[in-house]
Scaffold this motif. Structure first.
Motif, PDB file in Angstrom:
ATOM      1  N   UNK A   1      -3.296  -2.628  -9.391  1.00  0.00           N
ATOM      2  CA  UNK A   1      -3.420  -1.492  -8.355  1.00  0.00           C
ATOM      3  C   UNK A   1      -5.160  -1.143  -8.386  1.00  0.00           C
ATOM      4  N   UNK A   2      -5.306  -0.876  -7.253  1.00  0.00           N
ATOM      5  CA  UNK A   2      -6.770  -0.466  -6.716  1.00  0.00           C
ATOM      6  C   UNK A   2      -6.688   0.965  -6.166  1.00  0.00           C
ATOM      7  N   UNK A   3      -7.023   1.918  -6.755  1.00  0.00           N
ATOM      8  CA  UNK A   3      -7.112   3.342  -6.201  1.00  0.00           C
ATOM      9  C   UNK A   3      -8.150   3.981  -5.424  1.00  0.00           C
ATOM     10  N   UNK A   4      -7.987   4.401  -4.381  1.00  0.00           N
ATOM     11  CA  UNK A   4      -9.491   4.903  -3.341  1.00  0.00           C
ATOM     12  C   UNK A   4      -8.992   6.203  -2.800  1.00  0.00           C
ATOM     13  N   UNK A   5      -9.853   7.330  -3.615  1.00  0.00           N
ATOM     14  CA  UNK A   5      -9.665   8.523  -2.958  1.00  0.00           C
ATOM     15  C   UNK A   5     -10.410   8.684  -1.792  1.00  0.00           C
ATOM     16  N   UNK A   6      -9.416   9.623  -1.017  1.00  0.00           N
ATOM     17  CA  UNK A   6      -9.822   9.882   0.436  1.00  0.00           C
ATOM     18  C   UNK A   6     -10.012  11.521   0.683  1.00  0.00           C
ATOM     19  N   UNK A   7     -10.723  11.746   1.568  1.00  0.00           N
ATOM     20  CA  UNK A   7     -10.725  12.921   2.334  1.00  0.00           C
ATOM     21  C   UNK A   7     -10.163  13.205   3.690  1.00  0.00           C
ATOM     22  N   UNK A   8      -9.159  14.051   4.006  1.00  0.00           N
ATOM     23  CA  UNK A   8      -8.437  13.926   5.476  1.00  0.00           C
ATOM     24  C   UNK A   8      -9.165  14.768   6.384  1.00  0.00           C
TER      25      UNK A   8
ATOM     26  N   UNK B   1      -4.807   9.790  -1.770  1.00  0.00           N
ATOM     27  CA  UNK B   1      -5.338   8.595  -2.534  1.00  0.00           C
ATOM     28  C   UNK B   1      -4.461   7.608  -1.860  1.00  0.00           C
ATOM     29  N   UNK B   2      -5.199   6.526  -1.685  1.00  0.00           N
ATOM     30  CA  UNK B   2      -4.605   5.197  -1.125  1.00  0.00           C
ATOM     31  C   UNK B   2      -4.532   4.355  -2.242  1.00  0.00           C
ATOM     32  N   UNK B   3      -3.478   3.837  -2.624  1.00  0.00           N
ATOM     33  CA  UNK B   3      -2.920   2.935  -3.705  1.00  0.00           C
ATOM     34  C   UNK B   3      -2.699   1.493  -3.021  1.00  0.00           C
TER      35      UNK B   3
ATOM     36  N   UNK C   1       0.730  -1.192   0.123  1.00  0.00           N
ATOM     37  CA  UNK C   1      -0.072  -0.035   0.102  1.00  0.00           C
ATOM     38  C   UNK C   1       0.843   1.361   0.018  1.00  0.00           C
ATOM     39  N   UNK C   2       0.422   2.347  -0.618  1.00  0.00           N
ATOM     40  CA  UNK C   2       0.900   3.511  -0.481  1.00  0.00           C
ATOM     41  C   UNK C   2      -0.199   4.662  -0.342  1.00  0.00           C
ATOM     42  N   UNK C   3      -0.068   5.600   0.574  1.00  0.00           N
ATOM     43  CA  UNK C   3      -0.774   6.752   0.790  1.00  0.00           C
ATOM     44  C   UNK C   3      -0.064   8.084   0.119  1.00  0.00           C
ATOM     45  N   UNK C   4      -0.842   8.620  -0.853  1.00  0.00           N
ATOM     46  CA  UNK C   4      -0.223   9.807  -1.337  1.00  0.00           C
ATOM     47  C   UNK C   4      -1.189  11.071  -1.142  1.00  0.00           C
ATOM     48  N   UNK C   5      -0.656  12.225  -0.944  1.00  0.00           N
ATOM     49  CA  UNK C   5      -1.387  13.357  -0.909  1.00  0.00           C
ATOM     50  C   UNK C   5      -1.835  13.961  -2.270  1.00  0.00           C
TER      51      UNK C   5
END
Length: 187
Positions: free
Chosen positions: A179-186, A163-165, A121-125
């Motif tokens: 790869x599965x991408x999940x868009x997130x709000x912090x 984005x969580x990848x 997993x990788x969390x990107x801003x």
């Protein structure tokens, strides 16, 4: 007593008594050497003593019926979740859902069907900078689906979304696969 008579009628009767099923009714069919069909039906009265093995089978059947009811209940609950389930050929993600509001320490739960059960997993801003990355191990490796859970911690820099990848690393060349991408709000 004729030995032939013993093998045709007497022995099957005793074998029948040993093989009574949970319905307490058995039908034994066979053929004699004279090609005459023989059918024996035995019923055991509920008041008679029933061997322990039959009682054990009845208890197992009751347990199986309870398990089947529980499985049906779980399937019904899963039907409600399936509308929100994020998935591809390698991942089924239950939480978080797309556009979820999360904070540091949020949980990712799902199933993976990946090589050696390794979930990357990788969390990107929003700028594409890596906030955190890592891996976990699912309960089963591919080709089976294995459950996994990740607690995603990162240093909060005031970013508002990311984005969580989730992906599988290729054993051949290390590239990202499925790869599965999940868009997130912090928050």
């Amino acid at each position: 007593m004729n030995l032939r008579l013993f093998f045709i009628f007497i022995l099957p009767f005793f074998m029948l008594l040993a093989c009574v099923d949970e319905k307490k009714e058995v039908v034994l069919e066979g053929e004699t050497s004279a090609d005459t069909q023989v059918e024996i039906e035995v019923e055991i009265d509920d008041n008679e003593d029933v061997p322990d093995s039959i009682e054990s089978n009845n208890q197992q059947n009751e347990t199986k019926e309870q398990d089947d009811a529980h499985t049906t209940e779980i399937e019904m609950k899963n039907d409600n979740v399936s509308d929100q389930l994020l998935e591809n050929e390698a991942f089924r993600i239950e939480i978080p859902t797309q556009n979820s509001i999360v904070s540091t320490g949020f949980i990712v739960q799902g199933q993976a069907r990946v090589y050696e059960a390794t979930v990357q997993y990788r969390l990107l801003n929003e700028s594409g900078d890596i906030l955190t990355e890592g891996f976990t191990t699912a309960s089963e490796g591919g080709p089976y689906w294995g459950d996994f859970e990740i607690i995603v911690d990162w240093v909060d820099n005031g970013d508002t979304s990311g984005t969580l990848l989730l992906f599988e690393e290729s054993a051949k060349d290390g590239s990202e696969q499925h790869a599965l991408t999940i868009e997130l709000t912090f928050e």
